[in-house]
Design a protein around this motif. Sequence first.
Motif, mmCIF file in Angstrom:
data_model
loop_
_atom_site.group_PDB
_atom_site.id
_atom_site.type_symbol
_atom_site.label_atom_id
_atom_site.label_comp_id
_atom_site.label_asym_id
_atom_site.label_seq_id
_atom_site.Cartn_x
_atom_site.Cartn_y
_atom_site.Cartn_z
ATOM 1 N N SER A 170 54.277 59.136 1.116
ATOM 2 C CA SER A 170 55.071 60.465 0.844
ATOM 3 C C SER A 170 56.825 59.867 1.335
ATOM 4 C CB SER A 170 55.160 61.351 1.169
ATOM 5 O OG SER A 170 56.203 62.726 0.864
ATOM 6 N N GLN A 171 56.285 59.053 2.541
ATOM 7 C CA GLN A 171 57.264 58.077 2.660
ATOM 8 C C GLN A 171 58.345 57.498 1.680
ATOM 9 O OE1 GLN A 171 57.753 55.746 5.914
ATOM 10 N NE2 GLN A 171 59.447 56.859 6.612
ATOM 11 N N THR A 172 57.054 56.157 1.401
ATOM 12 C CA THR A 172 57.954 55.088 0.437
ATOM 13 C C THR A 172 57.964 55.964 -0.847
ATOM 14 O OG1 THR A 172 56.024 54.110 1.303
ATOM 15 C CG2 THR A 172 56.609 53.735 -1.366
ATOM 16 N N ALA A 173 57.593 57.272 -1.275
ATOM 17 C CA ALA A 173 57.638 57.913 -2.266
ATOM 18 C C ALA A 173 59.024 58.620 -2.334
ATOM 19 C CB ALA A 173 56.864 59.074 -2.902
ATOM 20 N N ALA A 174 59.668 59.189 -0.991
ATOM 21 C CA ALA A 174 60.807 59.767 -1.182
ATOM 22 C C ALA A 174 61.726 58.514 -1.278
ATOM 23 C CB ALA A 174 60.676 60.464 -0.298
ATOM 24 N N SER A 185 69.186 58.632 5.424
ATOM 25 C CA SER A 185 68.559 58.140 6.058
ATOM 26 C C SER A 185 67.440 59.038 5.320
ATOM 27 C CB SER A 185 68.873 60.237 6.688
ATOM 28 O OG SER A 185 68.011 60.253 7.343
ATOM 29 N N MET A 186 67.192 59.270 3.556
ATOM 30 C CA MET A 186 66.229 59.242 2.460
ATOM 31 C C MET A 186 66.071 57.984 2.574
ATOM 32 S SD MET A 186 66.240 61.344 -0.875
ATOM 33 C CE MET A 186 67.082 59.889 -1.714
ATOM 34 N N LYS A 187 66.866 57.299 2.397
ATOM 35 C CA LYS A 187 66.328 55.704 1.562
ATOM 36 C C LYS A 187 65.910 54.617 3.052
ATOM 37 C CE LYS A 187 68.007 55.745 -2.525
ATOM 38 N NZ LYS A 187 67.013 55.462 -3.658
ATOM 39 N N ARG A 188 66.327 55.499 4.256
ATOM 40 C CA ARG A 188 65.341 54.804 5.439
ATOM 41 C C ARG A 188 64.121 55.077 6.199
ATOM 42 N NH1 ARG A 188 70.718 53.910 9.429
ATOM 43 N NH2 ARG A 188 71.972 52.489 7.735
ATOM 44 N N GLY A 189 63.863 56.019 4.709
ATOM 45 C CA GLY A 189 62.591 57.254 5.389
ATOM 46 C C GLY A 189 62.434 57.792 6.995
ATOM 47 N N GLU A 190 63.470 57.844 7.034
ATOM 48 C CA GLU A 190 63.151 58.742 8.106
ATOM 49 C C GLU A 190 63.555 60.532 7.699
ATOM 50 O OE1 GLU A 190 67.193 55.171 10.354
ATOM 51 O OE2 GLU A 190 67.912 57.928 9.366
ATOM 52 N N LYS A 201 49.268 63.607 -7.077
ATOM 53 C CA LYS A 201 49.928 62.550 -8.278
ATOM 54 C C LYS A 201 51.221 61.205 -7.395
ATOM 55 C CE LYS A 201 47.928 64.279 -11.878
ATOM 56 N NZ LYS A 201 48.427 65.037 -13.574
ATOM 57 N N ASP A 202 52.311 62.086 -7.009
ATOM 58 C CA ASP A 202 53.062 61.598 -7.147
ATOM 59 C C ASP A 202 53.653 60.827 -5.422
ATOM 60 O OD1 ASP A 202 54.636 63.276 -6.290
ATOM 61 O OD2 ASP A 202 55.589 64.601 -7.853
ATOM 62 N N HIS A 203 53.095 62.249 -4.569
ATOM 63 C CA HIS A 203 52.523 61.806 -3.321
ATOM 64 C C HIS A 203 54.128 62.783 -2.564
ATOM 65 C CE1 HIS A 203 49.464 59.643 -3.336
ATOM 66 N NE2 HIS A 203 50.076 58.518 -4.260
ATOM 67 N N LEU A 204 55.506 63.004 -3.080
ATOM 68 C CA LEU A 204 56.683 64.266 -3.109
ATOM 69 C C LEU A 204 56.516 65.093 -2.180
ATOM 70 C CD1 LEU A 204 58.756 62.596 -5.711
ATOM 71 C CD2 LEU A 204 58.486 61.974 -3.778
ATOM 72 N N PRO A 205 56.819 65.223 -1.755
ATOM 73 C CA PRO A 205 56.803 67.118 -0.808
ATOM 74 C C PRO A 205 57.414 67.956 -1.902
ATOM 75 C CG PRO A 205 58.704 66.043 0.195
ATOM 76 C CD PRO A 205 57.956 64.543 -0.738
ATOM 77 N N TYR A 206 56.390 68.994 -2.002
ATOM 78 C CA TYR A 206 56.857 70.335 -2.933
ATOM 79 C C TYR A 206 56.991 71.445 -1.762
ATOM 80 C CZ TYR A 206 56.623 67.573 -7.616
ATOM 81 O OH TYR A 206 56.486 66.606 -7.875
ATOM 82 N N ALA A 255 62.392 55.833 -2.974
ATOM 83 C CA ALA A 255 62.118 55.396 -4.281
ATOM 84 C C ALA A 255 63.459 56.664 -4.748
ATOM 85 C CB ALA A 255 60.890 55.378 -4.827
ATOM 86 N N LEU A 256 63.396 57.825 -4.867
ATOM 87 C CA LEU A 256 64.723 58.402 -5.367
ATOM 88 C C LEU A 256 66.344 58.598 -5.186
ATOM 89 C CD1 LEU A 256 62.930 62.088 -3.457
ATOM 90 C CD2 LEU A 256 62.776 61.039 -5.990
ATOM 91 N N ASP A 257 66.477 59.091 -6.363
ATOM 92 C CA ASP A 257 67.919 59.296 -5.979
ATOM 93 C C ASP A 257 69.000 60.487 -6.210
ATOM 94 O OD1 ASP A 257 68.724 56.439 -5.951
ATOM 95 O OD2 ASP A 257 67.489 55.911 -8.201
ATOM 96 N N HIS A 258 67.340 61.267 -6.347
ATOM 97 C CA HIS A 258 68.425 62.789 -6.916
ATOM 98 C C HIS A 258 67.709 64.051 -6.419
ATOM 99 C CE1 HIS A 258 67.133 61.767 -11.305
ATOM 100 N NE2 HIS A 258 66.397 62.848 -10.565
ATOM 101 N N PHE A 259 67.370 64.957 -5.652
ATOM 102 C CA PHE A 259 66.601 66.184 -5.900
ATOM 103 C C PHE A 259 67.519 67.286 -5.099
ATOM 104 C CE2 PHE A 259 67.690 63.895 -1.319
ATOM 105 C CZ PHE A 259 67.649 65.334 -0.769
#
Length: 265
Positions: free
Chosen positions: A44-48, A156-161, A235-240, A50-54
């Motif tokens: 989930s950390q890896t998937a997050a 912080s998101m890009k660093r996986g924190e 499927k995408d490992h992102l938190p919902y 890679a995001l640019d918006h949420f």
Amino acid sequence: MSAYTRNMYRAHINRFLAYFLLLVTFFMTACNRPPAGLEAFKMSQTAAMALDHFNIELARKTEMGDFKNIQAIDCGASYFYDHDITDLSPKGIESGVTQLQGRPRAHQESETLFTDGKTYFRNTSSWENPTFGSDDAHPDWFVASMSKDPKETCTSMKRGEEFGYVSYDKILRVNDVHYVGRQSVNNHECFEYQASFPGQKYSDTMTTTQVGTGSYSYREMVNTTIHSKVCIGVKDHLPYRVIGDDYTATYDYAAPEKMATPSAP
């Protein structure tokens, strides 16, 4: 073809079908099997990262009232929007009473927008009957002095924190994670995990601070052990969804609907 040959042929076909069905069953089971807690949060950390918006919508219910917060962030466009909606309970109103302004208004709203390098703000009044010159209402957008540039949040998101209400660094470091079950959140299948880690949360009491002729009320942050349920996409490992002691936060990954730049002085 002799009867013996036909029987052997059928036996081979049946054996092949049996192996094929076992293989299909294995892969279906593997795809539906929840990853171990640490593995789930690493993915989930890896998937997050890679995001640019949420988008995140939080609902909190306490003795002080109902609190709702809506956020939209686009890191690539340096865009941030925050909408706070407060509905104080009778206890929340009474705890916020001051001699100067009197009783706080039960329903309060504020909006913060960062776009084109500037921070804009507007809000309703905090008080039922504010004295002359002490009303803090700003119904129209104005340029705020405190920047709400989402750069720090995005970094912080890009660093996986941290990613909203998911503290990946703390969860992975403490590794106190337990699988709860499979859930569906806004039509997204997800595996839910219980995670515990040190952190802070809002206290149940309001603190009022005088500022010049006015004042404002807020809830202080206190150190505690955070217990939250995090539902991670199959499927995408992102938190919902994240469920805390007194709040529920839901995530959406559609591109934010950006507001136009206000015409503020």
